[in-house]
Design a protein around this motif. Sequence first.
Motif, short mmCIF file in Angstrom:
data_model
loop_
_atom_site.label_atom_id
_atom_site.label_comp_id
_atom_site.label_asym_id
_atom_site.label_seq_id
_atom_site.Cartn_x
_atom_site.Cartn_y
_atom_site.Cartn_z
N PRO A 26 65.99 -83.17 14.11
CA PRO A 26 65.52 -82.11 13.15
C PRO A 26 64.07 -81.85 13.35
O PRO A 26 63.90 -80.76 12.83
N ALA A 27 63.26 -82.66 14.08
CA ALA A 27 61.89 -82.25 14.27
C ALA A 27 61.77 -81.29 15.18
O ALA A 27 60.85 -80.60 15.12
N TYR A 30 65.73 -76.26 14.29
CA TYR A 30 65.33 -75.26 13.09
C TYR A 30 64.19 -74.22 13.64
O TYR A 30 63.33 -73.97 12.83
N ASN A 31 64.07 -73.65 14.71
CA ASN A 31 63.19 -72.74 15.22
C ASN A 31 63.58 -71.34 15.14
O ASN A 31 62.84 -70.52 15.53
N ASP A 107 70.10 -82.85 4.89
CA ASP A 107 69.32 -82.85 5.90
C ASP A 107 68.90 -81.58 6.18
O ASP A 107 67.92 -81.07 6.62
N LYS A 110 66.72 -79.54 3.62
CA LYS A 110 65.41 -79.71 3.72
C LYS A 110 64.67 -79.20 4.79
O LYS A 110 63.54 -78.96 4.76
N ASN A 111 65.28 -79.06 5.93
CA ASN A 111 64.74 -78.45 7.27
C ASN A 111 64.67 -77.07 7.20
O ASN A 111 63.87 -76.36 7.70
N ASN A 115 61.07 -73.02 5.40
CA ASN A 115 60.92 -72.96 7.29
C ASN A 115 60.44 -71.61 7.48
O ASN A 115 61.11 -70.42 7.22
#
Length: 226
Positions: A26-27, A30-31, A107, A110-111, A115
């Motif tokens: 997850p880090a 999501y780009n 999850d 959240k991400n 964003n």
Amino acid sequence: MVICPIIIPSACEEYLAEDFRDGLSPATFYNSDAEAQIAVDGAYSMLHSAGWFRHRDRPAWWQIAADEISSTRNIFKEAHNITYDEGVADGERYWNTLYETVRNTSDAIKNISGNEKLSQTSKDHSLGQLYVLRALAYYDLTCVWGDVPFFTEILAPEELASLERTPVKTIRDAMIADLQTAYGFLPDSWSGSDLGRFSKWAARALEAKFHMFAKNWQGMLTASKD
């Protein structure tokens, strides 16, 4: 003569250290709008897993208990007699799949929320679909088991292990709020390769079902008319 080996711990530790450069997490995800859609599609895939709509589990716990269908095999005796719980045979798989859906959608929510790498349309559409998917999982959980553990954020294993059951009303009220949010995020319809995704009317229909269970007839009527 005795030869004693010399061990150099620091060299071993350096040799075994992992230089993890290209793994997904997850880090590092999501780009882009495309990656957000991959996460949403992954959540949709839970609907077709062996523990939910693709297998006998859901019809067993819903229809056999309601005497709509029956089985010639004894494996459904718990469902037929309404004596099942989350630890009984297929019920365990059903339970686990639904909570895996809750975890995956929570999850992703959240991400994706806030964003700045994603377009506003992508965020709205992704969150809307994820809210509906999570609400559908909690719909099944509360219909089959009543009070169940409830969470909408990723919890540590020790927190999950001690999580108490939450009253049905609390869960359903939270899901109604999520579905109303999803209604504002989702489009009226989809086209092309997106056909079949949850629209705002899917969110409204599921909301109507929650209102029905709460005997909130006006809320159900409003959502149904809409």
